[in-house]
Scaffold this motif. Structure first.
Motif: not given
Length: 183
Positions: A131, A134, A153-157, A159-163
């Protein structure tokens, strides 16, 4: 190895200079933990990883927990016998995962690519996942060099960021790991 503050005219000469760096892995020891703790305090590193730093007690408790997990593989990354970071394997929700953290002073030297390639030869499970934030282009490139491809693509745990979830399905990186471990 001395590093010039001048920009090299040829980046290949910089990374493949006369004094190549040796990258090696060994098991994590308790003596490594204070160095890992300092690495994760760097504000730019935590932004790049999209992972907050922990205070000393929380950090040490986290590492005590992962060191007691007998199914994980925990390695210290050495660059010319200096602790440069760590790389770990664990299973979460039935998925085999790797993760790594390199101290900021060791960025941009090919150490992460060499360490990931070496580490993947120790892991039989495929596919294996990583992981990555992004916006962390350097880490994405490290994974791509080792044969990882975008899985989803996912959302970071927390966090508002994408991973990005990167996936390695084969042993494509074995070729890179079998090359010299000098960068």
């Amino acid at each position: 190895m001395g590093i010039s503050l001048e920009t090299p005219k040829n980046w290949a000469e910089f990374s493949l200079g006369q004094n190549p760096m040796t990258v090696a892995l060994r098991e994590v020891t308790k003596e490594d933990l204070p160095i890992f703790f300092e690495h994760q305090l760097d504000a730019e590193a935590t932004r790049m990883a999209a992972f907050p730093s922990r205070d000393r007690d929380a950090f040490m408790a986290h590492w005590a927990k992962i060191m007691s997990n007998e199914t994980g593989i925990l390695n210290t990354i050495l660059a010319d016998d200096t602790v440069a970071g760590n790389i770990v394997y664990w299973e979460a929700a039935g998925e085999p995962n790797i993760g790594y953290w390199l101290g900021k002073t060791h960025w941009g030297k090919g150490i992460a690519s060499a360490a990931v390639a070496q580490f993947l030869t120790k892991i039989e499970a495929r596919p294996v996942y990583a992981h990555v934030a992004k916006h962390n282009f350097a880490s994405i490139r490290v994974l791509q060099k080792c044969g990882f491809q975008l899985a989803r693509e996912d959302r970071c745990d927390g966090d508002d960021g994408e991973e990005l979830v990167m996936e390695l399905r084969s042993d494509r990186c074995a070729t890179a790991a079998n090359k010299s471990t000098k960068t």
